[in-house]
Scaffold this motif. Sequence first.
Motif, short mmCIF file in Angstrom:
data_model
loop_
_atom_site.label_atom_id
_atom_site.label_comp_id
_atom_site.label_asym_id
_atom_site.label_seq_id
_atom_site.Cartn_x
_atom_site.Cartn_y
_atom_site.Cartn_z
N GLU A 68 93.93 70.73 21.26
CA GLU A 68 93.85 71.16 22.66
C GLU A 68 92.78 70.37 23.40
O GLU A 68 92.97 69.99 24.56
CB GLU A 68 93.55 72.66 22.77
N ASP A 87 94.47 74.52 17.88
CA ASP A 87 93.77 75.17 19.00
C ASP A 87 92.47 75.72 18.40
O ASP A 87 92.48 76.71 17.65
CB ASP A 87 94.61 76.30 19.60
N LEU A 89 90.04 77.23 19.74
CA LEU A 89 89.66 78.53 20.31
C LEU A 89 90.82 79.00 21.18
O LEU A 89 90.95 78.58 22.33
CB LEU A 89 88.36 78.40 21.12
N ASP A 90 91.67 79.83 20.62
CA ASP A 90 92.77 80.37 21.41
C ASP A 90 92.33 81.73 21.94
O ASP A 90 92.03 82.64 21.17
CB ASP A 90 94.04 80.50 20.56
N GLY A 91 92.28 81.80 23.27
CA GLY A 91 91.71 82.98 23.90
C GLY A 91 90.36 82.61 24.50
O GLY A 91 89.41 83.40 24.48
N THR A 92 90.27 81.40 25.05
CA THR A 92 89.00 80.90 25.60
C THR A 92 88.45 81.83 26.68
O THR A 92 87.26 82.12 26.72
CB THR A 92 89.17 79.48 26.17
N CYS A 159 101.89 87.74 28.85
CA CYS A 159 100.77 87.03 29.46
C CYS A 159 101.10 86.72 30.90
O CYS A 159 102.25 86.57 31.26
CB CYS A 159 100.58 85.75 28.66
N HIS A 161 100.09 83.85 32.89
CA HIS A 161 99.38 82.58 32.86
C HIS A 161 99.10 82.06 34.27
O HIS A 161 100.00 82.08 35.12
CB HIS A 161 100.19 81.55 32.08
N ARG A 187 98.46 92.84 26.96
CA ARG A 187 98.11 91.50 27.41
C ARG A 187 96.80 91.16 26.70
O ARG A 187 95.70 91.44 27.18
CB ARG A 187 97.96 91.49 28.94
N GLY A 189 95.63 88.06 25.55
CA GLY A 189 94.91 86.87 25.98
C GLY A 189 94.78 85.79 24.92
O GLY A 189 94.06 84.82 25.13
N ALA A 191 97.66 83.77 22.61
CA ALA A 191 99.05 83.64 22.18
C ALA A 191 99.16 83.62 20.66
O ALA A 191 100.06 84.22 20.07
CB ALA A 191 99.65 82.37 22.77
N GLU A 208 106.08 84.87 26.58
CA GLU A 208 105.12 84.22 27.47
C GLU A 208 105.69 82.88 27.92
O GLU A 208 106.38 82.20 27.17
CB GLU A 208 103.79 83.99 26.72
N ASP A 215 99.00 76.48 21.17
CA ASP A 215 98.91 77.95 21.26
C ASP A 215 99.87 78.62 20.26
O ASP A 215 99.61 79.72 19.80
CB ASP A 215 99.30 78.45 22.66
#
Length: 274
Positions: A68, A87, A89-92, A159, A161, A187, A189, A191, A208, A215
């Motif tokens: 990412e 990824d 950090l998924d859910g930044t 989500c 987005h 939701r 946050g 994926a 989503e 993600d």
Amino acid sequence: MQQPAVNIMVKAARAGGNILLRHMHRLDALNVVEKDRMDYASEVDRLAEVAVVKELRRAYPEYAVLGEEGGEQKGSRGASRYTWVIDPLDGTSNYLHGYPHWCVSIALCEGPEPVHGVVFDPLRNELFTASRGSGAQLNDKRIRVVERKDLAGATVATCFHPRERGRLAAQFDCLRQVMSVAEDVRRGGSAALDLAYVAAGRSDAYFEAGVQAWDIAAGMLLVREAGGKVTDYRGAAIGPVHVAMQGRQIIAGNVRIADALQKTIAASGYAAAF
Ligand code: LIP
């Protein structure tokens, strides 16, 4: 027995996770950039990705990388049939708000298809793993999607987005139809965790639009290996996940619920908005 590649992926996910844990009490000091409208990344995303890639590359230098933060990188021998899709950090957004729901996601793709997937939630020490044809696990215990027969009473993750605000009206029409039968909507946050939770039977379905390869690459394998189904909003297979591609849509659930959700998305007119 776990495949050697999965062991390396777990090591890499833990290395990335440690960096995320170390920085989460110093959020005020982080440099944050807005990559796109309301799409944020911090220096921690980058540091975690560097740590993940270092571990993966140490063991498999010849494999390509799609991250990412770092984008596409060739392997040590140029083009490769294998790509790490990461990824860090998924859910930044959750992370930057101190909302404790985020993870590290790593997939190994052979050509366009994920063959191994790891989603690691360092806060709960939950490690989701899957290998093609070998099932999915949470902390080494086999997981399965739920057995529910249709959307009635289901919990459905989704989500909103920022990149998808132009289709918000169509999405709300769709949600109205989903909510007329489902119990509730989540939701979360992330994926990758949404998909891992479908695989673990913690939620019944997830959909989503606007997700990126990193993600979903690991999570979609988790769902498939847990006995579920993953499609786009038209019920077609998700495109290649070893390349960056804007605007993907995803539906995941057990076979019946994924089909029912896809029909609802189509009937509401939401699928036609793409
Ligand atoms: C996030 C996704 C999440 C979506 C966010 C974002 P990131 O990824 O996993 O589901 O709703 O907007 O794309 O940017 O935290 O890696």
